[in-house]
Motif scaffolding. Sequence first.
Motif, short mmCIF file in Angstrom:
data_model
loop_
_atom_site.label_atom_id
_atom_site.label_comp_id
_atom_site.label_asym_id
_atom_site.label_seq_id
_atom_site.Cartn_x
_atom_site.Cartn_y
_atom_site.Cartn_z
N ALA A 37 0.83 -1.21 0.00
CA ALA A 37 0.00 0.00 0.00
C ALA A 37 0.87 1.25 0.00
N PHE A 38 1.94 1.27 0.79
CA PHE A 38 2.83 2.43 0.82
C PHE A 38 3.48 2.65 -0.54
N GLU A 39 3.99 1.60 -1.13
CA GLU A 39 4.68 1.73 -2.41
C GLU A 39 3.74 2.23 -3.49
N ARG A 40 2.50 1.80 -3.46
CA ARG A 40 1.52 2.27 -4.43
C ARG A 40 1.28 3.77 -4.24
N ARG A 41 1.15 4.22 -2.99
CA ARG A 41 0.92 5.64 -2.74
C ARG A 41 2.13 6.48 -3.09
N LEU A 42 3.32 5.96 -2.90
CA LEU A 42 4.53 6.73 -3.19
C LEU A 42 4.69 7.00 -4.68
N ARG A 43 4.07 6.20 -5.51
CA ARG A 43 4.13 6.43 -6.96
C ARG A 43 3.09 7.46 -7.39
N ALA A 57 9.12 6.01 2.83
CA ALA A 57 10.09 6.24 1.76
C ALA A 57 11.49 6.37 2.35
N PHE A 58 11.61 7.05 3.47
CA PHE A 58 12.90 7.21 4.11
C PHE A 58 13.42 5.88 4.64
N GLN A 59 12.53 5.10 5.23
CA GLN A 59 12.91 3.81 5.79
C GLN A 59 13.43 2.87 4.71
N THR A 60 12.79 2.86 3.57
CA THR A 60 13.12 1.89 2.53
C THR A 60 14.21 2.36 1.57
N ALA A 61 14.58 3.65 1.62
CA ALA A 61 15.62 4.16 0.72
C ALA A 61 16.97 3.59 1.11
N GLU A 62 17.63 2.94 0.17
CA GLU A 62 18.97 2.41 0.46
C GLU A 62 19.95 3.55 0.69
N ASP A 63 19.80 4.61 -0.09
CA ASP A 63 20.64 5.79 0.05
C ASP A 63 19.74 6.94 0.50
N LYS A 64 19.79 7.28 1.78
CA LYS A 64 18.94 8.34 2.33
C LYS A 64 19.16 9.66 1.61
#
Length: 166
Positions: A37-43, A57-64
């Motif tokens: 659900a988060f990934e869908r909203r982030l798009r 988005a911050f949590q899942t970003a490999e490079d903050k």
Amino acid sequence: LPMVLGLAVPARPLGASAMAGREIHLGGVGLGSTSVAFERRLRGPLADKTIVDWLYAFQTAEDKQSLLDEEVDVVGFVYRDAQLLGQDATADDFFVSRFILSCCVADASPVSLMVRWQGAAKLESDAWVRVKGRLTVVDRLGRPLPLVEASSVVTVTAPTQPYLYP
């Protein structure tokens, strides 16, 4: 008597006073249970991103650092906690916060984005605000955390739905 009190006292959403003693999600930790659900909203469009979406988005970003200068536009209430803001905090720092509900108010979990804005000292705790600015990354509490360098903070009325849902 309880029914009379229920009718006489207007309902108010949870606010800054309800955040005491609760774990506050600042960097997105613990928000992964509904990642699809988060990934869908982030798009989706920028205007549809909430505090929860930015934290995820911050949590899942490999490079903050890849999130630097992203435009943020969120609504929440003002919350201050000197300990959470850290020793590097200034009078210009505060949190814009909301509560996430999975089921009901009893399971409410606070989420917050740190904000830096020159007029922050004039904002009252619990005031609902719309924060627009750019995302930066700061080292606080021994880890990188998102911080919104606000270009504007405007007082708004509480949204008709004050809670966010994952």
